[in-house]
Design an enzyme around this catalytic site. Structure first.
Site, short mmCIF file in Angstrom:
data_model
loop_
_atom_site.label_atom_id
_atom_site.label_comp_id
_atom_site.label_asym_id
_atom_site.label_seq_id
_atom_site.Cartn_x
_atom_site.Cartn_y
_atom_site.Cartn_z
N CYS A 279 -1.75 -38.51 -32.03
CA CYS A 279 -0.70 -39.02 -31.13
C CYS A 279 0.17 -40.12 -31.73
O CYS A 279 1.38 -39.93 -31.86
CB CYS A 279 -1.32 -39.51 -29.84
N1 LIG Z 1 -5.40 -35.72 -28.20
C1 LIG Z 1 -5.09 -36.79 -27.48
O1 LIG Z 1 -5.77 -37.83 -27.51
C2 LIG Z 1 -3.88 -36.78 -26.57
C3 LIG Z 1 -3.73 -37.80 -25.60
C4 LIG Z 1 -2.61 -37.76 -24.75
C5 LIG Z 1 -1.67 -36.75 -24.89
N2 LIG Z 1 -1.81 -35.80 -25.87
C6 LIG Z 1 -0.80 -34.75 -25.97
O2 LIG Z 1 -1.34 -33.58 -25.34
C7 LIG Z 1 -0.87 -32.39 -26.00
C8 LIG Z 1 -2.06 -31.57 -26.47
O3 LIG Z 1 -2.76 -32.32 -27.44
P1 LIG Z 1 -4.24 -31.91 -27.91
O4 LIG Z 1 -4.73 -32.99 -28.80
O5 LIG Z 1 -5.05 -31.50 -26.72
O6 LIG Z 1 -3.90 -30.59 -28.78
P2 LIG Z 1 -4.91 -29.51 -29.35
O7 LIG Z 1 -4.30 -29.00 -30.59
O8 LIG Z 1 -6.30 -30.07 -29.37
O9 LIG Z 1 -4.91 -28.36 -28.23
C9 LIG Z 1 -3.85 -27.50 -27.99
C10 LIG Z 1 -4.43 -26.16 -27.56
O10 LIG Z 1 -3.38 -25.32 -27.13
C11 LIG Z 1 -3.72 -24.00 -27.49
N3 LIG Z 1 -2.52 -23.15 -27.43
C12 LIG Z 1 -1.46 -23.11 -28.26
N4 LIG Z 1 -0.57 -22.18 -27.84
C13 LIG Z 1 -1.09 -21.64 -26.72
C14 LIG Z 1 -0.65 -20.63 -25.81
N5 LIG Z 1 0.51 -19.98 -26.00
N6 LIG Z 1 -1.43 -20.31 -24.76
C15 LIG Z 1 -2.61 -20.97 -24.57
N7 LIG Z 1 -3.08 -21.91 -25.39
C16 LIG Z 1 -2.33 -22.25 -26.44
C17 LIG Z 1 -4.31 -24.16 -28.87
O11 LIG Z 1 -5.08 -23.04 -29.27
C18 LIG Z 1 -5.15 -25.42 -28.69
O12 LIG Z 1 -6.47 -25.11 -28.28
C19 LIG Z 1 0.04 -32.90 -27.13
O13 LIG Z 1 1.35 -32.93 -26.68
C20 LIG Z 1 -0.45 -34.32 -27.37
O14 LIG Z 1 0.54 -35.14 -27.92
C21 LIG Z 1 -2.90 -35.78 -26.69
#
Ligand SMILES: NC(=O)c1ccc[n+]([C@@H]2O[C@H](COP(=O)([O-])OP(=O)(O)OC[C@H]3O[C@@H](n4cnc5c(N)ncnc54)[C@H](O)[C@@H]3O)[C@@H](O)[C@H]2O)c1
Length: 443
Positions: A279
């Site tokens: 992030c």
């Molecule tokens: N990781 C954190 O601590 C955190 C905290 C707050 C906000 N965010 C935000 O949340 C969002 C997600 O982050 P994350 O860390 O969970 O990402 P991540 O990469 O862990 O998870 C994303 C998931 O989406 C899936 N995906 C992709 N395309 C898809 C589709 N078409 N249909 C269904 N699933 C699909 C992927 O396979 C993956 O499992 C980002 O925008 C990030 O900036 C993350």
């Protein structure tokens, strides 16, 4: 239906929810909402994740997640690759897919747009009103400029009339994700229209947290501003820490001294090897890029990134000055970007290990949770140990990179030469035997 009547109805109703993207944020959202009593389907394109979740096995490491999954799978939470039936059977659909950086630092909305298109086509067949909630972190303006037009085009329906749209940023920290999600400091609801926002406010009814209602782009901006502020605090204290090191001052004493001032506060002023994770780096870069696009110079945020990118080099320079690294057996303790997670994305351990390898060190690394992810980063260029004891056996130097609590007390008895470099101020020096040479990063 008048908004207050709608509210009364929804407040007493547990909802059917789908969560698209079952990564760090999606899975925690899905599990947390199921724990509150909602019926949740989490969707992902990665079938192996889906199978693991349905078997009650978390595909990521997060404290407490296994226990929640044991509780909610399969009665309250199901995982599926079938987006269509998940969305059609839901009153609320969360978008939680990744929003990585492009090479120039700008946000890559590929996954958000793709999912918006898929959901839009499904909405075209929906018989009832649904609210689409963007939880992915997206740059201000993106819900209005991309998500809504795609949903409307693909569904042939109208946002605000036929379906609702909300931007609900997530503030959880990896390593404390469950408690952050279940007991948030605040819930920010940016809504396209009042009805959409009311539905999501009632969805969060069981969360005892203040709710801030704003418009879509303000909600998006709040998320970026929170991350930029936190990143700024870290770069600030790291820069002060680097000065402290040269002045023979412990920056942690300084942080304690300034943190007692209520205008400053004690949080997020722990000096170390720099911020990482999925992030802070990408979000600050995306904000800087967006600012440039709209003609605003970002001297401060540019420096926040520059200080952070330089911090592993500051650490390597110190290591080179203090220790002979060529041919040295070095134990690296901690690889995850922070304690409490297996996440290696943008971990400062990566440039540190690469720098040590470049200097000719022979590395054995240990991390309680991140070894599997580390293997895909370093391959067989380093060795992996199952314990601190195994990692330090025969080593001439141990380097603590991640603040795992188990590193507070270290048994270094098996080291060939007992030299310890602590990049996190985590090791309890009072418990170290007298023959250990200790060196800190900013103290
Ligand atoms: N990781 C954190 O601590 C955190 C905290 C707050 C906000 N965010 C935000 O949340 C969002 C997600 O982050 P994350 O860390 O969970 O990402 P991540 O990469 O862990 O998870 C994303 C998931 O989406 C899936 N995906 C992709 N395309 C898809 C589709 N078409 N249909 C269904 N699933 C699909 C992927 O396979 C993956 O499992 C980002 O925008 C990030 O900036 C993350």
């Amino acid at each position: 239906m008048p908004v207050d009547l709608l509210n009364v109805r929804l407040i007493s109703t547990l909802m059917r929810i789908s969560v698209v993207g079952s990564g760090y944020v999606g899975l925690i959202t899905a599990a947390g909402m199921a724990e509150k009593g909602h019926q949740v389907v989490c969707v992902d394109v990665d079938k192996s994740k889906i199978d693991m979740i349905n078997a009650g096995e978390p595909p990521i490491y997060e404290r407490g997640l296994k226990e929640i999954l044991d509780h909610v799978v399969p009665s309250g939470l199901k995982a599926s690759v079938d987006l269509e039936s998940a969305v059609l059977s839901s009153e609320v659909t969360f978008i939680c897919v990744g929003t990585p950086s492009d090479d120039d630092g700008s946000i890559n909305l590929k996954y958000v747009k793709e999912v918006s298109g898929q959901i839009g086509r499904i909405l075209g067949r929906a018989k009832s009103y649904t609210v689409i909630v963007v939880k992915s972190t997206i740059i201000p303006g993106s819900t209005e400029e991309h998500v809504i037009p795609i949903l409307e085009r693909e569904s042939g329906k109208k946002a605000g009339a036929d379906f609702g749209v909300v931007m609900n940023p997530e503030f959880l920290r990896e390593g404390a994700a469950i408690e952050d999600f279940m007991e948030p400091d605040r819930i920010v609801i940016g809504s396209h229209d009042a009805r959409s926002g009311d539905v999501i406010e009632s969805l969060y009814y069981k969360f005892k947290a203040p709710v801030l209602r704003v418009n879509l782009r303000t909600a998006e901006m709040i998320k970026y501003t929170a991350n930029a502020m936190l990143a700024t605090k870290i770069s600030f204290i790291n820069e002060v820490g680097n000065i402290c090191k040269s002045l023979d001052v412990d920056v942690y004493d300084v942080a304690k001294g300034i943190g007692m001032d209520h205008r400053i506060g004690p949080h997020f002023i722990s000096a170390g090897p720099g911020f990482g994770g999925s992030c802070f780096p990408k979000d600050v870069k995306a904000l800087v890029h967006k600012a440039l696009e709209v003609g605003v110079e970002t001297r401060l945020l540019g420096s926040v990134l520059a200080v952070n990118e330089a911090q592993p080099s500051v650490m390597l320079k110190l290591l080179k000055t203090k220790f002979r690294l060529k041919g040295a057996k070095v134990a690296v303790l901690g690889l995850a970007f922070k304690a409490g997670t297996d996440d290696m994305r943008e971990s400062p351990a990566t440039p540190v290990v690469e720098g040590l390898l470049k200097e000719g060190a022979d590395i054995t690394a240990y991390d309680p949770e991140a070894l599997e992810n580390a293997r895909s980063v370093f391959g067989d260029r380093i060795r992996y140990a199952k314990s601190v004891k195994e990692a330090v056996a025969g080593a001439q130097l141990a380097v603590v990179v991640t603040e795992w609590p188990e590193f507070k007390t270290l048994d270094l008895s098996g080291m060939a030469r007992k030299r310890l470099f602590d990049a996190r101020h985590i090791v309890n020096r009072d418990l170290l035997p007298g023959d250990v040479e200790y060196e800190g990063l900013c103290w």
